[in-house]
Design a protein around this motif. Sequence first.
Motif, PDB file in Angstrom:
ATOM      1  N   ARG A 302       0.832  -1.200   0.000  1.00  0.00           N
ATOM      2  CA  ARG A 302       0.000   0.000   0.000  1.00  0.00           C
ATOM      3  C   ARG A 302       0.870   1.256   0.000  1.00  0.00           C
ATOM      4  O   ARG A 302       0.555   2.245  -0.667  1.00  0.00           O
ATOM      5  CB  ARG A 302      -0.923  -0.008   1.229  1.00  0.00           C
ATOM      6  CG  ARG A 302      -1.818   1.217   1.353  1.00  0.00           C
ATOM      7  CD  ARG A 302      -2.672   1.423   0.128  1.00  0.00           C
ATOM      8  NE  ARG A 302      -3.498   2.631   0.257  1.00  0.00           N
ATOM      9  CZ  ARG A 302      -3.996   3.310  -0.772  1.00  0.00           C
ATOM     10  NH1 ARG A 302      -3.753   2.902  -2.021  1.00  0.00           N
ATOM     11  NH2 ARG A 302      -4.725   4.376  -0.569  1.00  0.00           N
ATOM     12  N   ILE A 303       1.982   1.233   0.703  1.00  0.00           N
ATOM     13  CA  ILE A 303       2.927   2.361   0.689  1.00  0.00           C
ATOM     14  C   ILE A 303       3.399   2.625  -0.731  1.00  0.00           C
ATOM     15  O   ILE A 303       3.405   3.766  -1.208  1.00  0.00           O
ATOM     16  CB  ILE A 303       4.123   2.064   1.612  1.00  0.00           C
ATOM     17  CG1 ILE A 303       3.698   2.088   3.076  1.00  0.00           C
ATOM     18  CG2 ILE A 303       5.252   3.074   1.365  1.00  0.00           C
ATOM     19  CD1 ILE A 303       4.785   1.648   4.046  1.00  0.00           C
ATOM     20  N   LEU A 304       3.791   1.553  -1.415  1.00  0.00           N
ATOM     21  CA  LEU A 304       4.264   1.691  -2.791  1.00  0.00           C
ATOM     22  C   LEU A 304       3.160   2.175  -3.715  1.00  0.00           C
ATOM     23  O   LEU A 304       3.394   2.963  -4.636  1.00  0.00           O
ATOM     24  CB  LEU A 304       4.832   0.361  -3.281  1.00  0.00           C
ATOM     25  CG  LEU A 304       6.128  -0.092  -2.609  1.00  0.00           C
ATOM     26  CD1 LEU A 304       6.487  -1.511  -3.033  1.00  0.00           C
ATOM     27  CD2 LEU A 304       7.268   0.865  -2.936  1.00  0.00           C
ATOM     28  N   GLU A 305       1.955   1.718  -3.464  1.00  0.00           N
ATOM     29  CA  GLU A 305       0.813   2.138  -4.289  1.00  0.00           C
ATOM     30  C   GLU A 305       0.571   3.636  -4.157  1.00  0.00           C
ATOM     31  O   GLU A 305       0.364   4.347  -5.148  1.00  0.00           O
ATOM     32  CB  GLU A 305      -0.434   1.357  -3.854  1.00  0.00           C
ATOM     33  CG  GLU A 305      -1.670   1.668  -4.683  1.00  0.00           C
ATOM     34  CD  GLU A 305      -2.890   0.884  -4.202  1.00  0.00           C
ATOM     35  OE1 GLU A 305      -4.011   1.243  -4.613  1.00  0.00           O
ATOM     36  OE2 GLU A 305      -2.724  -0.082  -3.423  1.00  0.00           O
ATOM     37  N   ILE A 306       0.621   4.138  -2.922  1.00  0.00           N
ATOM     38  CA  ILE A 306       0.404   5.565  -2.680  1.00  0.00           C
ATOM     39  C   ILE A 306       1.533   6.385  -3.303  1.00  0.00           C
ATOM     40  O   ILE A 306       1.288   7.385  -3.989  1.00  0.00           O
ATOM     41  CB  ILE A 306       0.318   5.855  -1.167  1.00  0.00           C
ATOM     42  CG1 ILE A 306      -0.925   5.190  -0.564  1.00  0.00           C
ATOM     43  CG2 ILE A 306       0.297   7.366  -0.904  1.00  0.00           C
ATOM     44  CD1 ILE A 306      -0.977   5.269   0.949  1.00  0.00           C
ATOM     45  N   ARG A 307       2.754   5.963  -3.078  1.00  0.00           N
ATOM     46  CA  ARG A 307       3.898   6.710  -3.608  1.00  0.00           C
ATOM     47  C   ARG A 307       3.949   6.649  -5.140  1.00  0.00           C
ATOM     48  O   ARG A 307       4.358   7.606  -5.785  1.00  0.00           O
ATOM     49  CB  ARG A 307       5.193   6.181  -2.996  1.00  0.00           C
ATOM     50  CG  ARG A 307       5.368   6.589  -1.533  1.00  0.00           C
ATOM     51  CD  ARG A 307       6.785   6.398  -1.058  1.00  0.00           C
ATOM     52  NE  ARG A 307       7.013   6.996   0.251  1.00  0.00           N
ATOM     53  CZ  ARG A 307       7.310   8.269   0.458  1.00  0.00           C
ATOM     54  NH1 ARG A 307       7.440   9.082  -0.589  1.00  0.00           N
ATOM     55  NH2 ARG A 307       7.498   8.745   1.669  1.00  0.00           N
ATOM     56  N   GLN A 308       3.548   5.534  -5.709  1.00  0.00           N
ATOM     57  CA  GLN A 308       3.525   5.413  -7.174  1.00  0.00           C
ATOM     58  C   GLN A 308       2.497   6.357  -7.776  1.00  0.00           C
ATOM     59  O   GLN A 308       2.775   7.037  -8.775  1.00  0.00           O
ATOM     60  CB  GLN A 308       3.213   3.969  -7.576  1.00  0.00           C
ATOM     61  CG  GLN A 308       3.272   3.730  -9.075  1.00  0.00           C
ATOM     62  CD  GLN A 308       4.689   3.761  -9.623  1.00  0.00           C
ATOM     63  OE1 GLN A 308       5.538   2.996  -9.175  1.00  0.00           O
ATOM     64  NE2 GLN A 308       4.944   4.628 -10.592  1.00  0.00           N
ATOM     65  N   ALA A 309       1.309   6.407  -7.181  1.00  0.00           N
ATOM     66  CA  ALA A 309       0.255   7.283  -7.692  1.00  0.00           C
ATOM     67  C   ALA A 309       0.680   8.746  -7.629  1.00  0.00           C
ATOM     68  O   ALA A 309       0.463   9.515  -8.580  1.00  0.00           O
ATOM     69  CB  ALA A 309      -1.030   7.072  -6.888  1.00  0.00           C
ATOM     70  N   ALA A 310       1.319   9.133  -6.523  1.00  0.00           N
ATOM     71  CA  ALA A 310       1.778  10.515  -6.375  1.00  0.00           C
ATOM     72  C   ALA A 310       2.896  10.820  -7.365  1.00  0.00           C
ATOM     73  O   ALA A 310       2.953  11.905  -7.951  1.00  0.00           O
ATOM     74  CB  ALA A 310       2.255  10.749  -4.942  1.00  0.00           C
ATOM     75  N   TYR A 311       3.785   9.859  -7.561  1.00  0.00           N
ATOM     76  CA  TYR A 311       4.891  10.042  -8.513  1.00  0.00           C
ATOM     77  C   TYR A 311       4.360  10.181  -9.941  1.00  0.00           C
ATOM     78  O   TYR A 311       4.837  11.034 -10.707  1.00  0.00           O
ATOM     79  CB  TYR A 311       5.846   8.862  -8.423  1.00  0.00           C
ATOM     80  CG  TYR A 311       6.956   8.891  -9.446  1.00  0.00           C
ATOM     81  CD1 TYR A 311       8.035   9.760  -9.314  1.00  0.00           C
ATOM     82  CD2 TYR A 311       6.922   8.046 -10.566  1.00  0.00           C
ATOM     83  CE1 TYR A 311       9.057   9.797 -10.256  1.00  0.00           C
ATOM     84  CE2 TYR A 311       7.938   8.082 -11.516  1.00  0.00           C
ATOM     85  CZ  TYR A 311       8.992   8.955 -11.352  1.00  0.00           C
ATOM     86  OH  TYR A 311       9.992   8.982 -12.294  1.00  0.00           O
ATOM     87  N   ASP A 312       3.381   9.365 -10.303  1.00  0.00           N
ATOM     88  CA  ASP A 312       2.801   9.441 -11.647  1.00  0.00           C
ATOM     89  C   ASP A 312       2.142  10.793 -11.886  1.00  0.00           C
ATOM     90  O   ASP A 312       2.269  11.368 -12.979  1.00  0.00           O
ATOM     91  CB  ASP A 312       1.781   8.315 -11.837  1.00  0.00           C
ATOM     92  CG  ASP A 312       2.429   6.936 -11.910  1.00  0.00           C
ATOM     93  OD1 ASP A 312       3.653   6.867 -12.138  1.00  0.00           O
ATOM     94  OD2 ASP A 312       1.706   5.936 -11.713  1.00  0.00           O
ATOM     95  N   ARG A 313       1.452  11.312 -10.882  1.00  0.00           N
ATOM     96  CA  ARG A 313       0.850  12.639 -11.012  1.00  0.00           C
ATOM     97  C   ARG A 313       1.929  13.701 -11.198  1.00  0.00           C
ATOM     98  O   ARG A 313       1.799  14.613 -12.021  1.00  0.00           O
ATOM     99  CB  ARG A 313       0.005  12.976  -9.777  1.00  0.00           C
ATOM    100  CG  ARG A 313      -1.229  12.136  -9.593  1.00  0.00           C
ATOM    101  CD  ARG A 313      -2.178  12.767  -8.571  1.00  0.00           C
ATOM    102  NE  ARG A 313      -1.560  12.999  -7.284  1.00  0.00           N
ATOM    103  CZ  ARG A 313      -1.617  12.146  -6.259  1.00  0.00           C
ATOM    104  NH1 ARG A 313      -2.261  10.980  -6.385  1.00  0.00           N
ATOM    105  NH2 ARG A 313      -1.047  12.437  -5.105  1.00  0.00           N
TER     106      ARG A 313
END
Length: 320
Positions: A302-313
Amino acid sequence: MAGFGIGGLQYVEDGTVKYGISQDAFYDYLTKMKEWYSQGYIYSDFASRTDDMFFLPNTALTYGGAAGVWYGITDNIGDSMSLPEYNLFVNVEPINSPANVAGGVQKSLGIYLDSGRASNNSGWAISTACDEEKLHRLLAAFDYLYSQEGSNTRSMGLSAEQGAADVASYVEKGVTNGTRENGTKTWTEEMDNCAEYGVYAFCANRMPGVVVDYATRTCDLKDGVDRAVVADEAWTASGNANVYPLTVGFTPEETEELNKLESAVWDYANSMIPNFIMGREELSEVSFVAYQEQLESLGMSRILEIRQAAYDRYMEKANK
């Protein structure tokens, strides 16, 4: 850790966000650190020094040779740590990040935050709180700081003609003639004494994009070569392409969830990692898998999911 093909915290590889302490290669890292620890290269009580960045030993330990491997800075390079009055002579050389070639890593990961961070991770921002009068003053300051004389002042401090003698810190340090000669990139006689003053003692060194290539002081040279340049070339050899940008933004909801999850992950990791290295916990492929499974149960995916979404934005905006 970059030498093992992973980052210490979150990092980016081919657009994918990863967490170093949960990767398979972290096992190789722990194995090597345990080996170094058993051989005495790592300060024996490093785990108790959690208030220091990178578990940095105090100077007494480095001077005394109790810390065989330690993280230093440019000011440590060369013979700057020598104490001739105590018959102690030290020579410190910079090394670039090695690679675990035996483990299949050909090049250290690019996670070094070198001078390129100014363009990659920071910049100027002007808020609506900046009224018209302040805006004019701010832009005038920018114009000055990006001029040759302004960048000289920012990087090297004040000259006598700029009023160094009227500034308390200059008077206190005895450099009332300024730190540089007026209109030049030449240090004054007082500042050329590196045993007493640091290069950045009188300048604002946190302004992205404003830099000056000042003349090297005699004390910074070794056989005619600038030590700082040699160090910079070594430490930035792998670049910073894998850095997770410092300015990636999160929603309030993401921030709250991320703080909670990462707090739990690091509470666990901070207790296990030193124990693996110091031999208090068995380090084997089986125990490492159990460690990874525990990280997963605490929310690593879940940490990676949140950080990935923010990075993609972030990247979407950056590429517009």
